[in-house]
Design a protein around this motif. Structure first.
Motif, PDB file in Angstrom:
ATOM      1  N   THR A  44     -32.835  10.174  12.693  1.00  0.00           N
ATOM      2  CA  THR A  44     -33.866   9.857  11.637  1.00  0.00           C
ATOM      3  C   THR A  44     -34.647   8.470  12.105  1.00  0.00           C
ATOM      4  N   GLY A  45     -34.206   7.805  13.167  1.00  0.00           N
ATOM      5  CA  GLY A  45     -34.894   6.542  13.437  1.00  0.00           C
ATOM      6  C   GLY A  45     -34.590   5.433  12.453  1.00  0.00           C
ATOM      7  N   LYS A  46     -33.457   5.511  11.530  1.00  0.00           N
ATOM      8  CA  LYS A  46     -33.058   4.452  10.629  1.00  0.00           C
ATOM      9  C   LYS A  46     -31.703   4.431  10.784  1.00  0.00           C
ATOM     10  N   TYR A  47     -31.253   3.100  10.538  1.00  0.00           N
ATOM     11  CA  TYR A  47     -29.874   2.836  10.545  1.00  0.00           C
ATOM     12  C   TYR A  47     -29.081   3.441   9.197  1.00  0.00           C
ATOM     13  N   PRO A  48     -27.904   4.163   9.452  1.00  0.00           N
ATOM     14  CA  PRO A  48     -27.490   4.844   8.214  1.00  0.00           C
ATOM     15  C   PRO A  48     -26.788   3.824   7.385  1.00  0.00           C
ATOM     16  N   VAL A  49     -26.823   3.837   6.156  1.00  0.00           N
ATOM     17  CA  VAL A  49     -26.289   2.870   4.952  1.00  0.00           C
ATOM     18  C   VAL A  49     -25.235   3.652   4.264  1.00  0.00           C
ATOM     19  N   LEU A  50     -24.167   2.913   3.827  1.00  0.00           N
ATOM     20  CA  LEU A  50     -22.980   3.559   2.876  1.00  0.00           C
ATOM     21  C   LEU A  50     -23.723   3.576   1.647  1.00  0.00           C
ATOM     22  N   ASN A  51     -22.982   4.648   1.091  1.00  0.00           N
ATOM     23  CA  ASN A  51     -23.484   5.099  -0.407  1.00  0.00           C
ATOM     24  C   ASN A  51     -22.778   3.961  -1.211  1.00  0.00           C
ATOM     25  N   PRO A  52     -23.603   3.379  -1.845  1.00  0.00           N
ATOM     26  CA  PRO A  52     -22.857   2.332  -2.989  1.00  0.00           C
ATOM     27  C   PRO A  52     -21.934   2.754  -3.905  1.00  0.00           C
ATOM     28  N   LYS A  53     -22.088   4.182  -4.160  1.00  0.00           N
ATOM     29  CA  LYS A  53     -21.350   4.827  -5.237  1.00  0.00           C
ATOM     30  C   LYS A  53     -19.966   5.402  -4.752  1.00  0.00           C
ATOM     31  N   ARG A  54     -19.828   5.287  -3.545  1.00  0.00           N
ATOM     32  CA  ARG A  54     -18.775   5.762  -2.754  1.00  0.00           C
ATOM     33  C   ARG A  54     -17.391   5.264  -3.257  1.00  0.00           C
ATOM     34  N   ARG A  55     -16.193   6.193  -3.580  1.00  0.00           N
ATOM     35  CA  ARG A  55     -14.930   5.311  -4.093  1.00  0.00           C
ATOM     36  C   ARG A  55     -14.405   4.387  -3.153  1.00  0.00           C
ATOM     37  N   PRO A  56     -14.117   3.341  -3.765  1.00  0.00           N
ATOM     38  CA  PRO A  56     -13.488   2.314  -3.074  1.00  0.00           C
ATOM     39  C   PRO A  56     -12.174   2.675  -2.759  1.00  0.00           C
ATOM     40  N   LYS A  57     -11.949   2.108  -1.517  1.00  0.00           N
ATOM     41  CA  LYS A  57     -10.307   2.165  -0.824  1.00  0.00           C
ATOM     42  C   LYS A  57      -9.450   1.579  -1.761  1.00  0.00           C
ATOM     43  N   VAL A  58      -8.381   2.260  -2.182  1.00  0.00           N
ATOM     44  CA  VAL A  58      -7.425   1.798  -2.686  1.00  0.00           C
ATOM     45  C   VAL A  58      -6.048   1.760  -1.829  1.00  0.00           C
ATOM     46  N   TYR A  59      -5.490   0.360  -1.991  1.00  0.00           N
ATOM     47  CA  TYR A  59      -4.010   0.091  -1.320  1.00  0.00           C
ATOM     48  C   TYR A  59      -2.832   0.103  -2.037  1.00  0.00           C
ATOM     49  N   LEU A  60      -1.857   0.363  -1.574  1.00  0.00           N
ATOM     50  CA  LEU A  60      -0.534   0.738  -2.163  1.00  0.00           C
ATOM     51  C   LEU A  60      -0.408  -0.916  -2.597  1.00  0.00           C
ATOM     52  N   THR A  61       0.263  -0.983  -3.909  1.00  0.00           N
ATOM     53  CA  THR A  61       0.669  -2.368  -4.506  1.00  0.00           C
ATOM     54  C   THR A  61       2.146  -2.465  -3.984  1.00  0.00           C
ATOM     55  N   GLU A  62       2.657  -3.875  -4.275  1.00  0.00           N
ATOM     56  CA  GLU A  62       3.797  -3.865  -3.480  1.00  0.00           C
ATOM     57  C   GLU A  62       5.041  -3.243  -4.546  1.00  0.00           C
ATOM     58  N   GLU A  63       4.604  -3.035  -5.733  1.00  0.00           N
ATOM     59  CA  GLU A  63       5.621  -2.083  -6.590  1.00  0.00           C
ATOM     60  C   GLU A  63       5.782  -0.816  -5.932  1.00  0.00           C
ATOM     61  N   GLN A  64       4.708   0.055  -5.650  1.00  0.00           N
ATOM     62  CA  GLN A  64       4.352   1.234  -4.963  1.00  0.00           C
ATOM     63  C   GLN A  64       5.259   1.076  -3.566  1.00  0.00           C
ATOM     64  N   LYS A  65       5.050   0.117  -2.689  1.00  0.00           N
ATOM     65  CA  LYS A  65       5.694   0.115  -1.519  1.00  0.00           C
ATOM     66  C   LYS A  65       7.354   0.036  -1.973  1.00  0.00           C
ATOM     67  N   HIS A  66       7.807  -0.683  -2.813  1.00  0.00           N
ATOM     68  CA  HIS A  66       9.157  -0.849  -3.160  1.00  0.00           C
ATOM     69  C   HIS A  66       9.599   0.607  -3.557  1.00  0.00           C
ATOM     70  N   ILE A  67       9.057   1.272  -4.454  1.00  0.00           N
ATOM     71  CA  ILE A  67       9.214   2.613  -4.871  1.00  0.00           C
ATOM     72  C   ILE A  67       9.546   3.656  -3.637  1.00  0.00           C
ATOM     73  N   ILE A  68       8.571   3.390  -2.744  1.00  0.00           N
ATOM     74  CA  ILE A  68       8.562   4.422  -1.646  1.00  0.00           C
ATOM     75  C   ILE A  68       9.880   3.999  -0.748  1.00  0.00           C
ATOM     76  N   GLU A  69      10.296   2.808  -0.581  1.00  0.00           N
ATOM     77  CA  GLU A  69      11.339   2.280   0.267  1.00  0.00           C
ATOM     78  C   GLU A  69      12.579   3.023  -0.467  1.00  0.00           C
ATOM     79  N   GLN A  70      12.639   2.626  -1.904  1.00  0.00           N
ATOM     80  CA  GLN A  70      13.781   2.981  -2.546  1.00  0.00           C
ATOM     81  C   GLN A  70      13.962   4.602  -2.588  1.00  0.00           C
TER      82      GLN A  70
END
Length: 234
Positions: A44-70
């Protein structure tokens, strides 16, 4: 990756002569992703750009980490079955890939190189959901777990934990899978199991006939039973 990093990465490769591997390692992304971005720029000759409406990355909460370990300390299950254990016991839905990634991070799981390679042989690869389910028991610390998994989508329709591996328990979980299929406007066509006594008649009478409550139930529902070959489970 950000739009600025995408531009930098492409410039480093095309103007400074850096390799795709070097850029990928620097930005902590896959080489395949960098190759895709460079290809788009060349076409295209153009730099690709990210979709501003893309779903943001979600990280595990400390509570979820504890639940997984338990939950892991309670069951010692892998990520796929542990997800259902957590959903049943803790009433939380945590994605399987995030559970597996966290187990890897804390040393409770190991990457399996065999699963990262293309399999030389795969007996079942159905295109349509509900055309075939797989069912099997697994036991850990006295807890017997059975799950019914769709071959095409790899979705687990139902799962149960019991004190014993019995036909009645298998049928109880199967009936839940049937209800899930009906809610999805479908019917289970076939089920693959091993030749365990819960599923398959291993003993025949003097007339060469054998009864199986599990197989009889499948026949009454019009579901085909496909037992795996001996010493060659699915």
């Amino acid at each position: 990756m950000t739009n600025r990093r995408i531009k930098l990465g492409i410039d480093w490769i095309l103007k400074k002569g850096e390799t795709v591997d070097e850029v990928a390692n620097n930005f902590k992304v896959s080489t395949r992703r960098i190759e895709q971005l460079v290809k788009i720029f060349k076409e295209t000759g153009k730099y690709p750009v990210l979709n501003p409406k893309r779903r943001p990355k979600v990280y595990l909460t400390e509570e979820q980490k504890h639940i997984i370990e338990q939950a892991y300390s309670e069951s010692y299950l892998g990520a796929r079955l542990l997800r259902h254990h957590i959903k049943k016991r803790y009433k939380q839905s945590i994605p399987q890939n995030k559970i597996h990634a966290y187990l890897l991070e804390i040393g409770l799981a190991k990457p399996d190189p065999k699963k990262q390679k293309k399999r030389k042989r795969c007996r079942y690869e159905r295109k349509h959901s509900l055309s075939l389910l797989h069912a099997d028991y697994m036991e850990n610390n006295g807890v017997h777990v059975i799950a019914f998994e769709d071959d095409a989508s790899r979705k687990i329709l139902s799962i149960g934990e019991f004190n014993n591996s019995t036909t009645d328990n298998a049928l109880e979980v199967l009936k839940v899978a049937e209800r899930e299929a009906i809610e999805a406007n479908g019917l289970i066509q076939a089920i693959n199991t091993d030749r365990g006594s819960q599923f398959y008649p291993n003993k025949k009478d003097k007339n060469g006939e054998a009864d199986s409550v599990f197989r009889d139930y499948l026949e009454s529902k019009g579901i085909k039973h496909i037992p795996s070959r001996r010493n060659n489970p699915q």
